[in-house]
Write a protein that holds these residues in place. Structure first.
Motif, PDB file in Angstrom:
ATOM      1  N   PHE A  65       0.881  -1.178   0.000  1.00  0.00           N
ATOM      2  CA  PHE A  65       0.000   0.000   0.000  1.00  0.00           C
ATOM      3  C   PHE A  65       0.913   1.221   0.000  1.00  0.00           C
ATOM      4  CE2 PHE A  65       0.672  -1.627   4.245  1.00  0.00           C
ATOM      5  CZ  PHE A  65       1.167  -0.518   4.918  1.00  0.00           C
ATOM      6  N   LYS A  66       0.328   2.406  -0.029  1.00  0.00           N
ATOM      7  CA  LYS A  66       1.126   3.637  -0.127  1.00  0.00           C
ATOM      8  C   LYS A  66       1.774   3.932   1.232  1.00  0.00           C
ATOM      9  CE  LYS A  66       0.539   7.236  -2.399  1.00  0.00           C
ATOM     10  NZ  LYS A  66       0.153   8.607  -2.755  1.00  0.00           N
ATOM     11  N   ALA A  67       3.058   3.595   1.332  1.00  0.00           N
ATOM     12  CA  ALA A  67       3.709   3.691   2.641  1.00  0.00           C
ATOM     13  C   ALA A  67       4.988   4.517   2.568  1.00  0.00           C
ATOM     14  CB  ALA A  67       4.044   2.294   3.153  1.00  0.00           C
ATOM     15  N   VAL A 104       2.824   4.447   7.655  1.00  0.00           N
ATOM     16  CA  VAL A 104       4.224   4.808   7.855  1.00  0.00           C
ATOM     17  C   VAL A 104       4.887   3.707   8.673  1.00  0.00           C
ATOM     18  CG1 VAL A 104       5.816   6.508   8.853  1.00  0.00           C
ATOM     19  CG2 VAL A 104       3.691   7.286   7.794  1.00  0.00           C
ATOM     20  N   PHE A 105       6.081   3.305   8.237  1.00  0.00           N
ATOM     21  CA  PHE A 105       6.891   2.359   9.008  1.00  0.00           C
ATOM     22  C   PHE A 105       8.044   3.127   9.650  1.00  0.00           C
ATOM     23  CE2 PHE A 105       4.708  -0.425   6.075  1.00  0.00           C
ATOM     24  CZ  PHE A 105       4.495  -1.584   6.805  1.00  0.00           C
ATOM     25  N   VAL A 106       8.417   2.716  10.841  1.00  0.00           N
ATOM     26  CA  VAL A 106       9.570   3.327  11.490  1.00  0.00           C
ATOM     27  C   VAL A 106      10.370   2.232  12.189  1.00  0.00           C
ATOM     28  CG1 VAL A 106       8.452   3.836  13.731  1.00  0.00           C
ATOM     29  CG2 VAL A 106      10.317   5.280  12.926  1.00  0.00           C
ATOM     30  N   LEU A 135      10.743  -2.610  14.602  1.00  0.00           N
ATOM     31  CA  LEU A 135      10.035  -2.169  13.389  1.00  0.00           C
ATOM     32  C   LEU A 135       8.561  -1.975  13.744  1.00  0.00           C
ATOM     33  CD1 LEU A 135      10.263  -1.605  10.298  1.00  0.00           C
ATOM     34  CD2 LEU A 135       9.501  -3.968   9.953  1.00  0.00           C
ATOM     35  N   MET A 136       8.079  -0.768  13.525  1.00  0.00           N
ATOM     36  CA  MET A 136       6.697  -0.431  13.902  1.00  0.00           C
ATOM     37  C   MET A 136       5.973   0.193  12.712  1.00  0.00           C
ATOM     38  SD  MET A 136       7.767   1.336  17.464  1.00  0.00           S
ATOM     39  CE  MET A 136       9.479   1.451  16.946  1.00  0.00           C
ATOM     40  N   ALA A 137       4.646   0.126  12.779  1.00  0.00           N
ATOM     41  CA  ALA A 137       3.840   0.725  11.702  1.00  0.00           C
ATOM     42  C   ALA A 137       2.714   1.556  12.303  1.00  0.00           C
ATOM     43  CB  ALA A 137       3.268  -0.364  10.800  1.00  0.00           C
ATOM     44  N   GLY A 142      -8.297   5.784   8.892  1.00  0.00           N
ATOM     45  CA  GLY A 142      -9.310   4.881   9.434  1.00  0.00           C
ATOM     46  C   GLY A 142      -8.800   3.896  10.463  1.00  0.00           C
ATOM     47  N   GLY A 143      -7.623   4.112  11.006  1.00  0.00           N
ATOM     48  CA  GLY A 143      -7.130   3.292  12.112  1.00  0.00           C
ATOM     49  C   GLY A 143      -6.590   1.932  11.711  1.00  0.00           C
ATOM     50  N   ALA A 144      -6.695   1.543  10.434  1.00  0.00           N
ATOM     51  CA  ALA A 144      -6.170   0.238  10.028  1.00  0.00           C
ATOM     52  C   ALA A 144      -5.411   0.377   8.715  1.00  0.00           C
ATOM     53  CB  ALA A 144      -7.308  -0.763   9.850  1.00  0.00           C
ATOM     54  N   LEU A 145      -4.385  -0.446   8.560  1.00  0.00           N
ATOM     55  CA  LEU A 145      -3.678  -0.468   7.280  1.00  0.00           C
ATOM     56  C   LEU A 145      -4.583  -1.121   6.240  1.00  0.00           C
ATOM     57  CD1 LEU A 145      -0.164  -1.638   8.536  1.00  0.00           C
ATOM     58  CD2 LEU A 145      -0.860   0.688   7.921  1.00  0.00           C
TER      59      LEU A 145
END
Ligand SMILES: CC(C)(COP(=O)(O)OP(=O)(O)OC[C@H]1O[C@@H](n2cnc3c(N)ncnc32)[C@H](O)[C@@H]1OP(=O)(O)O)[C@@H](O)C(=O)NCCC(=O)NCCS
Length: 162
Positions: A65-67, A104-106, A135-137, A142-145
């Motif tokens: 998805f667009k990340a 967003v991933f961090v 590794l977090m996302a 809408g609160g969900a990937l």
């Protein structure tokens, strides 16, 4: 203090900030390479009297998805614990949401990134060389990937960090 997108005029001051904030030049080099590869998407700085006191970079990544990937985030030592990083991150997340990015991933300290809503559990089903508790996302809409698992790949500049 203002939070603004960086311009090429700020590059030297950003590099000096990153060299002071991290033990090696890896993060300063990472930011330069992200720009050189056109993978830098949102790069914000905290400016005080024309001094760059903080920076947060969001870069392009490959995902189902667009990340975006958030890294690095840095604040000059005298300005820490005054919510400079919080303002940079929150501003960047809002800009990303407004531009239609979905997540967003961090990679970082969960104690720090948890307060912005990043969760290791959301990132766990994704395969990445950086997979693990750091590794977090964060879902921006809408609160969900929109897709809950798959392969993700950071921009090439990250692998150059070693
Ligand atoms: C990590 C860093 C960016 C934080 O910047 P900052 O402007 O001091 O952060 P903030 O003041 O916005 O802090 C936000 C929250 O995180 C907490 N926090 C700050 N630094 C933290 C740290 N190193 N570890 C855990 N939590 C931290 C604060 O207590 C604050 O919570 P609160 O609002 O409930 O008090 C800064 O310390 C830094 O540049 N460190 C060196 C570079 C680095 O490690 N960057 C992160 C990895 S890319």
């Amino acid at each position: 203090m203002v939070i603004v997108p960086e311009t090429p005029n700020h590059r030297d001051r950003i590099r000096a900030l990153l060299l002071g904030a991290f033990p090696s030049a890896a993060e300063a080099d990472l930011v330069e390479r992200l720009h050189a590869d056109s993978d830098a998407v949102i790069s914000l700085i905290a400016l005080r009297d024309e001094q760059v006191i903080g920076q947060a970079m969001f870069s392009r990544m490959i995902a189902p998805f667009k990340a975006l990937a958030l890294a690095p985030v840095a604040v000059a030592l005298p300005w820490r614990r005054q919510r400079v990083a919080s303002r940079l991150i929150e501003n960047g997340l809002q800009r990303a949401r407004d531009s239609g990015w979905e997540g967003v991933f961090v990679l970082g300290d969960p104690a720090f990134y948890h307060c912005f809503g990043f969760r290791a559990g959301l990132a766990r089903p994704f395969s990445s060389p950086y997979a693990g508790p750091h590794l977090m996302a964060l879902a921006l809409k809408g609160g969900a990937l929109p897709i809950l698992s798959g392969q993700i790949r950071h921009a090439a500049a990250f692998s150059a960090m070693g």
